[in-house]
Scaffold this motif. Sequence first.
Motif, PDB file in Angstrom:
ATOM      1  N   VAL A 167       0.831  -1.196   0.000  1.00 12.91           N
ATOM      2  CA  VAL A 167       0.000   0.000   0.000  1.00 12.91           C
ATOM      3  C   VAL A 167       0.874   1.256   0.000  1.00 12.91           C
ATOM      4  N   ILE A 168       0.535   2.172  -0.865  1.00 13.86           N
ATOM      5  CA  ILE A 168       1.240   3.456  -0.898  1.00 13.86           C
ATOM      6  C   ILE A 168       0.197   4.518  -0.595  1.00 13.86           C
ATOM      7  N   ARG A 169       0.328   5.121   0.572  1.00 12.95           N
ATOM      8  CA  ARG A 169      -0.649   6.151   0.922  1.00 12.95           C
ATOM      9  C   ARG A 169      -0.095   7.519   0.525  1.00 12.95           C
ATOM     10  N   LEU A 170      -0.771   8.132  -0.433  1.00 10.36           N
ATOM     11  CA  LEU A 170      -0.287   9.413  -0.947  1.00 10.36           C
ATOM     12  C   LEU A 170      -0.572  10.533   0.044  1.00 10.36           C
ATOM     13  N   GLN A 171      -1.730  10.418   0.722  1.00 10.71           N
ATOM     14  CA  GLN A 171      -2.129  11.433   1.698  1.00 10.71           C
ATOM     15  C   GLN A 171      -3.338  10.953   2.465  1.00 10.71           C
ATOM     16  N   PRO A 172      -3.650  11.452   3.641  1.00  6.98           N
ATOM     17  CA  PRO A 172      -2.732  12.261   4.447  1.00  6.98           C
ATOM     18  C   PRO A 172      -1.708  11.326   5.089  1.00  6.98           C
ATOM     19  N   SER A 173      -0.729  11.857   5.777  1.00 10.62           N
ATOM     20  CA  SER A 173       0.310  11.053   6.437  1.00 10.62           C
ATOM     21  C   SER A 173       0.913  10.037   5.472  1.00 10.62           C
ATOM     22  N   GLU A 174       1.750  10.505   4.610  1.00 15.18           N
ATOM     23  CA  GLU A 174       2.389   9.658   3.607  1.00 15.18           C
ATOM     24  C   GLU A 174       2.962   8.389   4.244  1.00 15.18           C
ATOM     25  N   ALA A 175       2.713   7.267   3.607  1.00 10.09           N
ATOM     26  CA  ALA A 175       3.245   6.005   4.142  1.00 10.09           C
ATOM     27  C   ALA A 175       3.335   4.965   3.033  1.00 10.09           C
ATOM     28  N   ILE A 176       4.264   4.029   3.239  1.00 11.24           N
ATOM     29  CA  ILE A 176       4.345   2.869   2.373  1.00 11.24           C
ATOM     30  C   ILE A 176       4.327   1.681   3.317  1.00 11.24           C
ATOM     31  N   TYR A 177       3.422   0.761   3.139  1.00  9.85           N
ATOM     32  CA  TYR A 177       3.450  -0.410   4.018  1.00  9.85           C
ATOM     33  C   TYR A 177       3.064  -1.671   3.275  1.00  9.85           C
ATOM     34  N   MET A 178       3.535  -2.767   3.849  1.00 13.47           N
ATOM     35  CA  MET A 178       3.259  -4.066   3.264  1.00 13.47           C
ATOM     36  C   MET A 178       2.504  -4.872   4.290  1.00 13.47           C
ATOM     37  N   LYS A 179       1.440  -5.480   3.865  1.00 16.73           N
ATOM     38  CA  LYS A 179       0.723  -6.375   4.777  1.00 16.73           C
ATOM     39  C   LYS A 179       1.250  -7.765   4.526  1.00 16.73           C
ATOM     40  N   LEU A 180       1.672  -8.404   5.592  1.00 19.92           N
ATOM     41  CA  LEU A 180       2.179  -9.752   5.409  1.00 19.92           C
ATOM     42  C   LEU A 180       1.767 -10.639   6.570  1.00 19.92           C
ATOM     43  N   THR A 181       1.876 -11.914   6.358  1.00 19.04           N
ATOM     44  CA  THR A 181       1.455 -12.865   7.379  1.00 19.04           C
ATOM     45  C   THR A 181       2.679 -13.309   8.168  1.00 19.04           C
ATOM     46  N   VAL A 182       2.557 -13.254   9.493  1.00 22.38           N
ATOM     47  CA  VAL A 182       3.670 -13.684  10.357  1.00 22.38           C
ATOM     48  C   VAL A 182       3.122 -14.588  11.454  1.00 22.38           C
ATOM     49  N   LYS A 183       4.033 -15.194  12.167  1.00 17.01           N
ATOM     50  CA  LYS A 183       3.590 -16.034  13.279  1.00 17.01           C
ATOM     51  C   LYS A 183       3.123 -15.146  14.440  1.00 17.01           C
ATOM     52  N   GLN A 184       2.017 -15.474  14.979  1.00 19.77           N
ATOM     53  CA  GLN A 184       1.552 -14.759  16.168  1.00 19.77           C
ATOM     54  C   GLN A 184       2.564 -15.014  17.287  1.00 19.77           C
ATOM     55  N   PRO A 185       3.175 -13.966  17.841  1.00 19.23           N
ATOM     56  CA  PRO A 185       4.183 -14.235  18.884  1.00 19.23           C
ATOM     57  C   PRO A 185       3.540 -14.983  20.057  1.00 19.23           C
ATOM     58  N   GLY A 186       4.220 -15.945  20.559  1.00 18.76           N
ATOM     59  CA  GLY A 186       3.670 -16.700  21.699  1.00 18.76           C
ATOM     60  C   GLY A 186       3.873 -18.187  21.506  1.00 18.76           C
ATOM     61  N   LEU A 187       3.248 -18.944  22.373  1.00 17.06           N
ATOM     62  CA  LEU A 187       3.462 -20.397  22.378  1.00 17.06           C
ATOM     63  C   LEU A 187       2.745 -21.114  21.240  1.00 17.06           C
ATOM     64  N   GLU A 188       1.641 -20.529  20.778  1.00 18.18           N
ATOM     65  CA  GLU A 188       0.875 -21.224  19.732  1.00 18.18           C
ATOM     66  C   GLU A 188       1.504 -21.005  18.369  1.00 18.18           C
ATOM     67  N   MET A 189       1.284 -21.962  17.474  1.00 13.13           N
ATOM     68  CA  MET A 189       1.782 -21.828  16.100  1.00 13.13           C
ATOM     69  C   MET A 189       0.637 -21.291  15.240  1.00 13.13           C
ATOM     70  N   SER A 190       0.356 -20.032  15.391  1.00 17.92           N
ATOM     71  CA  SER A 190      -0.724 -19.502  14.561  1.00 17.92           C
ATOM     72  C   SER A 190      -0.215 -18.286  13.796  1.00 17.92           C
ATOM     73  N   ALA A 191      -0.909 -17.992  12.703  1.00 21.68           N
ATOM     74  CA  ALA A 191      -0.446 -16.912  11.821  1.00 21.68           C
ATOM     75  C   ALA A 191      -1.385 -15.715  11.915  1.00 21.68           C
ATOM     76  N   VAL A 192      -0.808 -14.528  11.839  1.00 19.44           N
ATOM     77  CA  VAL A 192      -1.636 -13.310  11.834  1.00 19.44           C
ATOM     78  C   VAL A 192      -1.101 -12.354  10.771  1.00 19.44           C
ATOM     79  N   GLN A 193      -1.934 -11.393  10.441  1.00 19.32           N
ATOM     80  CA  GLN A 193      -1.477 -10.352   9.512  1.00 19.32           C
ATOM     81  C   GLN A 193      -0.821  -9.222  10.279  1.00 19.32           C
TER      82      GLN A 193
END
Length: 484
Positions: A368-394
């Motif tokens: 995502v490239i946000r032109l305005q307001p608050s200019e930002a570039i971000y990527m949504k990706l899936t990672v492991k939910q930190p903790g004991l369980e093996m689950s994935a979150v965005q």
Amino acid sequence: PETGSLTVVVLGASGDLAKKKTFPALFHLYRQGFLPPDEVHIFGYARTKISDNELRNRLRGYLVSEKGASPQQLEDVEKFLQLIKYVSGSYDSEDGFRQLDKEISAHEYLKNSVEGLSRRLFYLALPPSVYPSVCRMIKTCCMNKSDLGGWTRVVVEKPFGRDLQSAEELSTEIGKLFEEPQIYRIDHYLGKELVQNLLVLRFANRFFLPLWNRDNIDNVQIVFREDFGTEGRGGYFDQYGIIRDIMQNHLLQVLCLVAMEKPVSLKPEHIRDEKVKVLESVLPIRDDEVILGQYEGYKDDPTVPDNSNTPTFATVILRIHNERWEGVPFILKAGKALNSRKAEIRVQFKDVPGDIFKCQTQGRNEFVIRLQPSEAIYMKLTVKQPGLEMSAVQSELDLSYGQRYQGVIIPEAYERLILDTIRGDQQHFVRRDELKASWKIFTPLLHRIDDGEFNPILYKPGSRGPAEADELLKQAGYVQTHGY
Ligand code: BG6
């Protein structure tokens, strides 16, 4: 850098665009030293008969906010205002322009006591109906005449016409008077920091090179939302509508930069050649891929006719018929009086094949490239939910400009583009064939709207727009993701 006298003439000097955008941009350039006072003179030109001081008084409040301004800023404002003179005259007779030329020449004579060029920039902050006559007057009366050389350039603003035919007529008229390198067609979206970043992001990052195509990308959204209506501009807006106001120009220019092939170099002609190719590859718009809307209360504006069917919202899918993009919908969305103010590009990737985490996360990768307001570039990706369980979150990899570039002032689009016109750099300006190809895409749809064959759906101001638009997005393959 070039030296010698530089004259900037703002035609339509007391209009909204000049007051809100052109003069403030000139002021910022002046403050940063790009308009040296020993070289520069600025003229306002318009029909109203007012004095230099009256124009200065009208502009003062637009240059800085009087509350927060430092004594230094206020002093700079006064010095800047002293560089501005005013000439009144009509847009279609020679008297005013001859007077203007006389004053410019007098000023050039003074400033060029040191040898130098004569550079003349004419900024048409005017409606397009007067472009041809104003350009004719400039050509007849006000061209640079210095033996030492220099240039004369004209800057024109959108709307460049109402459809393909009128835009072509306008281009032909102006083209008889000025060469393409003298004509700067402004689309201020091309001056926005994150729009300019698109070339760098796409072509300087190994990450994106192999992924940026139909094999990996499911759909692309280019979105413009405003949380206010056409307050005070209803009369103007109603003649154009959201497609001519935002989509045919701003969003289509962004689409070009997202979709084009790598240019041979950063030379303006190389970049614009690639943009034209994208535009020429766009297929005709399908009726079932258009949703139009009009917000309730739009017609309460006394300057808007009671029976207006002008859209204030549109979602339109464009399809690019080439090897890279066949089958990928480019969803353009623009609307006024919505629930938020935002402009962004959202590139959604396809699902991961054979995904073993499907039951725990439904997220797709997004860039995502946000032109305005608050200019930002971000990527949504899936990672492991930190903790004991093996689950994935965005989650997000996030480059928010406010944090990463703290204290860096991002220039206003107009500031940057006016500086380009002075430097003679046309990279961020629209070439004639680009303009033609842009109008070609939207003209059939626009004519049908004008003929009342396509009517907008009413939506509540402050809402997301017509629900049918969200439905169209889903049909196009967009999957709402979690997170941001
Ligand atoms: C202008 C449109 O070109 O862009 C306006 O005529 C719109 O209707 C404006 O509000 C939006 O510009 P920005 O820079 O605020 O996104």
